[in-house]
Write a protein that holds these residues in place. Structure first.
Motif, PDB file in Angstrom:
ATOM      1  N   SER A 150      -9.534  95.450 139.395  1.00 20.24           N
ATOM      2  CA  SER A 150     -10.127  96.765 139.644  1.00 20.24           C
ATOM      3  C   SER A 150     -11.520  96.565 140.230  1.00 20.24           C
ATOM      4  N   PHE A 151     -11.746  97.096 141.427  1.00 17.52           N
ATOM      5  CA  PHE A 151     -13.029  96.926 142.111  1.00 17.52           C
ATOM      6  C   PHE A 151     -13.607  98.297 142.476  1.00 17.52           C
ATOM      7  N   THR A 152     -14.920  98.417 142.356  1.00 17.20           N
ATOM      8  CA  THR A 152     -15.577  99.714 142.560  1.00 17.20           C
ATOM      9  C   THR A 152     -16.782  99.614 143.474  1.00 17.20           C
ATOM     10  N   TYR A 153     -16.886 100.574 144.381  1.00 16.15           N
ATOM     11  CA  TYR A 153     -18.126 100.824 145.110  1.00 16.15           C
ATOM     12  C   TYR A 153     -18.162 102.325 145.357  1.00 16.15           C
ATOM     13  N   ALA A 154     -18.772 103.054 144.442  1.00 22.58           N
ATOM     14  CA  ALA A 154     -18.851 104.511 144.533  1.00 22.58           C
ATOM     15  C   ALA A 154     -20.270 104.932 144.177  1.00 22.58           C
ATOM     16  N   SER A 155     -20.987 105.415 145.182  1.00 18.38           N
ATOM     17  CA  SER A 155     -22.387 105.787 144.994  1.00 18.38           C
ATOM     18  C   SER A 155     -22.702 107.033 145.814  1.00 18.38           C
ATOM     19  N   TYR A 156     -23.175 108.068 145.152  1.00 12.65           N
ATOM     20  CA  TYR A 156     -23.476 109.327 145.836  1.00 12.65           C
ATOM     21  C   TYR A 156     -24.520 109.095 146.912  1.00 12.65           C
ATOM     22  N   SER A 157     -24.244 109.594 148.104  1.00 11.86           N
ATOM     23  CA  SER A 157     -25.150 109.449 149.231  1.00 11.86           C
ATOM     24  C   SER A 157     -25.938 110.734 149.471  1.00 11.86           C
ATOM     25  N   GLY A 185     -16.163 101.707 151.181  1.00 12.38           N
ATOM     26  CA  GLY A 185     -14.868 101.213 150.710  1.00 12.38           C
ATOM     27  C   GLY A 185     -14.512  99.867 151.292  1.00 12.38           C
ATOM     28  N   VAL A 186     -15.055  99.583 152.484  1.00 10.20           N
ATOM     29  CA  VAL A 186     -14.774  98.305 153.129  1.00 10.20           C
ATOM     30  C   VAL A 186     -15.295  97.134 152.296  1.00 10.20           C
ATOM     31  N   TYR A 187     -16.318  97.364 151.470  1.00  5.10           N
ATOM     32  CA  TYR A 187     -16.824  96.284 150.617  1.00  5.10           C
ATOM     33  C   TYR A 187     -15.783  95.836 149.583  1.00  5.10           C
ATOM     34  N   PRO A 188     -15.265  96.730 148.725  1.00  6.73           N
ATOM     35  CA  PRO A 188     -14.247  96.270 147.774  1.00  6.73           C
ATOM     36  C   PRO A 188     -12.934  95.861 148.430  1.00  6.73           C
ATOM     37  N   GLY A 215     -14.483 111.441 151.886  1.00 14.21           N
ATOM     38  CA  GLY A 215     -15.723 111.296 151.123  1.00 14.21           C
ATOM     39  C   GLY A 215     -15.584 110.272 150.020  1.00 14.21           C
ATOM     40  N   GLY A 216     -14.358 109.784 149.816  1.00 16.18           N
ATOM     41  CA  GLY A 216     -14.084 108.795 148.772  1.00 16.18           C
ATOM     42  C   GLY A 216     -12.681 108.967 148.251  1.00 16.18           C
ATOM     43  N   GLY A 217     -12.310 108.137 147.292  1.00 21.73           N
ATOM     44  CA  GLY A 217     -10.982 108.242 146.708  1.00 21.73           C
ATOM     45  C   GLY A 217     -10.501 106.920 146.138  1.00 21.73           C
ATOM     46  N   LEU A 218      -9.251 106.892 145.762  1.00 20.93           N
ATOM     47  CA  LEU A 218      -8.654 105.719 145.116  1.00 20.93           C
ATOM     48  C   LEU A 218      -7.671 105.023 146.043  1.00 20.93           C
ATOM     49  N   GLN A 229      -6.713  97.965 142.144  1.00 23.51           N
ATOM     50  CA  GLN A 229      -7.190  99.346 142.250  1.00 23.51           C
ATOM     51  C   GLN A 229      -8.618  99.343 142.774  1.00 23.51           C
ATOM     52  N   ILE A 230      -8.882 100.186 143.768  1.00 20.57           N
ATOM     53  CA  ILE A 230     -10.220 100.278 144.353  1.00 20.57           C
ATOM     54  C   ILE A 230     -10.704 101.722 144.290  1.00 20.57           C
ATOM     55  N   ASN A 231     -11.892 101.910 143.760  1.00 22.26           N
ATOM     56  CA  ASN A 231     -12.527 103.225 143.697  1.00 22.26           C
ATOM     57  C   ASN A 231     -13.725 103.191 144.639  1.00 22.26           C
ATOM     58  N   ASN A 232     -13.662 104.010 145.699  1.00 19.00           N
ATOM     59  CA  ASN A 232     -14.776 104.034 146.646  1.00 19.00           C
ATOM     60  C   ASN A 232     -15.225 105.468 146.880  1.00 19.00           C
ATOM     61  N   SER A 233     -16.515 105.681 147.065  1.00 21.42           N
ATOM     62  CA  SER A 233     -16.969 107.032 147.382  1.00 21.42           C
ATOM     63  C   SER A 233     -18.427 107.068 147.808  1.00 21.42           C
TER      64      SER A 233
END
Length: 339
Positions: A150-157, A185-188, A215-218, A229-233
């Motif tokens: 499980s990898f995450t990169y989700a940070s409000y811009s 999302g390209v990072y994870p 704007g993001g998603g799974l 699983q990747i969570n990006n936003s």
């Protein structure tokens, strides 16, 4: 001797690259480009560079420049990189390298014909602690068979606030090849691909902004016997760590970039051990790019085709996966429609 380089793009990421490149002692800024001469001169002055251009033809004709770092809006990468390669300049291209796989194929073809390198600037997979993680995922004693990750990169811009206010910043524009997937999302996604290779299939469930991009998603990447699983936003924030789950243990890292902690947890004893090495913090708004700058300089100086081909392989898989995820959801750039 240091590699002389020029830059396209005058944002904070270019400041970070110049700072990191100079710290390695293997690069020297020789020229800067901006669409406005005044802006080029202002940026050049900040970095003690006198060769400032607002015309690309003259910029690429600068014989004192061996390589170009490109950090312009995504949709401009292909044409600018193509022009640089034809001028026989090495290219360090910020992610995402291009808008489509077809464009990336063309750049690699031209680079080989001209005898120069084009390298996508995935800084995080050059970090020492990421390379440690690459070794750990193949460690039979600590992980054993892998069951998932499980990898995450989700940070409000802050630029998402602009979107909510009815504006269209470049990074949230279809015309500029934007969206959360290709920006963060390209990072994870790259994180996973550089660890496990090309997935068998992939699926993306995003939320779509008013501007037409995600704007993001799974994301789910399916591999033989396990999933990632990747969570990006850019529209919400997650503090979840990144983890790799194995039969004999779990590896936890603090994030997909700027990795300062790599921990192993034994499922039987419940004991946790820190395995990560020291991490050099960088004063914001700059980011840690010194390790990639050093490695890219080594590749160019040593003409290390094998290392360049490994990075090329990762880039090709990443753009293939992310383009498929976009197209699944009807997120089409002008280039997609032309092709």
């Amino acid at each position: 001797m240091a590699i002389t380089f020029g830059t396209i793009g005058t944002g904070w990421i270019t400041d970070s690259w110049i700072d990191a490149a100079h710290k390695t002692g293997q690069w020297r800024l020789a020229a800067v480009f901006s669409r406005k001469q005044e802006q080029a001169q202002e940026f050049g002055s900040k970095h003690k560079c006198d060769n400032c251009y607002h015309l690309l033809d003259k910029f690429f004709a600068d014989s004192g420049m061996q390589a170009v770092y490109i950090a312009s809006p995504n949709s401009l990468h292909y044409e600018q990189a193509k022009q640089a390669l034809i001028a026989k300049k090495h290219v360090i291209l910020e992610k995402p390298a291009t808008s489509t796989p077809e464009e990336l194929d063309d750049l690699f073809r031209i680079a080989k014909e001209e005898g120069v390198f084009v390298i996508e600037a995935f800084r995080h997979i050059q970090e020492a602690n990421y390379k440690l993680l690459q070794k750990l995922v193949n460690d039979e004693k600590r992980l054993g068979p892998i069951y998932g990750a499980s990898f995450t990169y989700a940070s409000y811009s802050s630029r998402y606030t602009n979107v909510l206010n009815g504006e269209t910043p470049n990074i949230f524009s279809l015309d500029f090849s934007g969206g959360s997937l290709v920006d963060v999302g390209v990072y994870p996604v790259t994180f996973a691909i550089a660890l496990f290779g090309e997935p068998k299939s992939q699926i993306y469930v995003p939320f779509i902004c008013k501007t037409g991009v995600d704007g993001g998603g799974l994301i789910i990447l399916r591999y033989e016997g396990f999933g990632v699983q990747i969570n990006n936003s850019k529209g919400y924030t997650s503090a979840a760590p990144c983890e790799v789950y194995g039969e004999k243990g779990t590896i936890t890292v603090n994030g997909t970039t700027d990795i300062s902690s790599v921990k192993h947890m034994d499922p039987k004893t419940k004991k946790t051990e820190e395995l990560g090495g020291p991490y050099k913090t960088v004063e914001k708004p700059n980011v840690n790019m010194e390790e990639e700058a050093a490695e890219f300089a080594r590749i160019l100086n040593e003409k290390d085709n094998k290392a360049a081909e490994e990075l090329e392989k990762v880039s090709r898989i990443v753009i293939k996966v992310t383009s498929d995820l976009r197209r699944q959801n009807g997120i089409l750039y002008p280039t997609d429609k032309q092709q």
